[in-house]
Scaffold this motif. Structure first.
Motif, PDB file in Angstrom:
ATOM      1  N   ARG A   1       0.836  -1.209   0.000  1.00 30.83           N
ATOM      2  CA  ARG A   1       0.000   0.000   0.000  1.00 30.83           C
ATOM      3  C   ARG A   1       0.867   1.254   0.000  1.00 30.83           C
ATOM      4  O   ARG A   1       0.563   2.224  -0.690  1.00 30.83           O
ATOM      5  CB  ARG A   1      -0.949   0.013   1.200  1.00 30.83           C
ATOM      6  CG  ARG A   1      -2.232  -0.762   0.957  1.00 30.83           C
ATOM      7  CD  ARG A   1      -3.318  -0.448   1.971  1.00 30.83           C
ATOM      8  NE  ARG A   1      -2.878  -0.559   3.357  1.00 30.83           N
ATOM      9  CZ  ARG A   1      -2.843  -1.688   4.058  1.00 30.83           C
ATOM     10  NH1 ARG A   1      -3.229  -2.816   3.515  1.00 30.83           N
ATOM     11  NH2 ARG A   1      -2.440  -1.692   5.311  1.00 30.83           N
TER      12      ARG A   1
ATOM     13  N   ASP B   1       0.809   4.129  -2.815  1.00 28.69           N
ATOM     14  CA  ASP B   1       0.557   5.531  -2.476  1.00 28.69           C
ATOM     15  C   ASP B   1       1.707   6.421  -2.937  1.00 28.69           C
ATOM     16  O   ASP B   1       1.483   7.511  -3.463  1.00 28.69           O
ATOM     17  CB  ASP B   1       0.337   5.694  -0.970  1.00 28.69           C
ATOM     18  CG  ASP B   1      -1.024   5.165  -0.518  1.00 28.69           C
ATOM     19  OD1 ASP B   1      -1.912   4.967  -1.373  1.00 28.69           O
ATOM     20  OD2 ASP B   1      -1.187   4.939   0.699  1.00 28.69           O
TER      21      ASP B   1
ATOM     22  N   GLU C   1       0.576  14.982   4.212  1.00 31.90           N
ATOM     23  CA  GLU C   1       0.904  13.875   3.308  1.00 31.90           C
ATOM     24  C   GLU C   1       2.210  13.204   3.734  1.00 31.90           C
ATOM     25  O   GLU C   1       2.304  11.975   3.793  1.00 31.90           O
ATOM     26  CB  GLU C   1       1.026  14.385   1.868  1.00 31.90           C
ATOM     27  CG  GLU C   1      -0.286  14.790   1.253  1.00 31.90           C
ATOM     28  CD  GLU C   1      -0.121  15.498  -0.083  1.00 31.90           C
ATOM     29  OE1 GLU C   1      -0.973  15.258  -0.975  1.00 31.90           O
ATOM     30  OE2 GLU C   1       0.854  16.280  -0.250  1.00 31.90           O
TER      31      GLU C   1
END
Length: 148
Positions: free
Chosen positions: A21, A25, A100
């Motif tokens: 993941r 991302d 982020e």
């Protein structure tokens, strides 16, 4: 191969799933990076984030030899730390927001904690193959009286 009750293959390991993941991302979040970063920052962070899962997969294949298993997990941990470095660089360049960067950094740290747990309990993963360890070297040898 040893059948672990919690995983029949590397793809079932939670740490591998989190690493995948993360790599997905990172890929998605680097698409808008400037074109002149393609072969530097973009390529570096994509490569290091993808290498985490690849090293976990290799570690799984090398469970027969506990030292090899630990070595590949150490490589995976090194790649997650390198990914953290590139996250910092992306933040320094203003390509990502603090939120982020924090989200990605926390994911890396989670992977690091899971890898650390696997390394600390490597015997659970190597199981019956623990007999394949290298023989320990004896550094002191008693001399027999007749040899003197």
């Amino acid at each position: 191969m040893l059948n672990l009750p919690h995983a029949s293959g590397f793809w079932e390991l939670r740490v591998y799933q989190v690493a995948r993941r993360l790599a997905q991302d990172v890929f998605r979040m680097t698409v808008p990076f400037p074109r002149d970063e393609m072969y530097s920052l973009t390529g570096q962070i994509r490569r290091s984030s993808r290498s985490i899962g690849a090293n976990i997969a290799e570690a799984w294949a090398k469970r027969r030899y506990e030292k090899h298993f630990l070595s590949k997990l150490t490589d995976a941990d090194g790649e997650q730390q390198e990914t953290q470095h590139w996250i910092e660089m992306a933040l320094d360049c203003g390509y990502w927001t603090v939120d982020e960067g924090s989200m990605l950094r926390e994911r890396c740290q989670e992977i690091g904690r899971m890898l650390g747990g696997m390394m600390a309990k490597s015997g659970l993963f190597c199981g019956e193959y623990r007999t394949m360890r290298e023989a320990t070297t004896e550094y002191f040898v008693e001399t027999v009286a007749s040899e003197q």
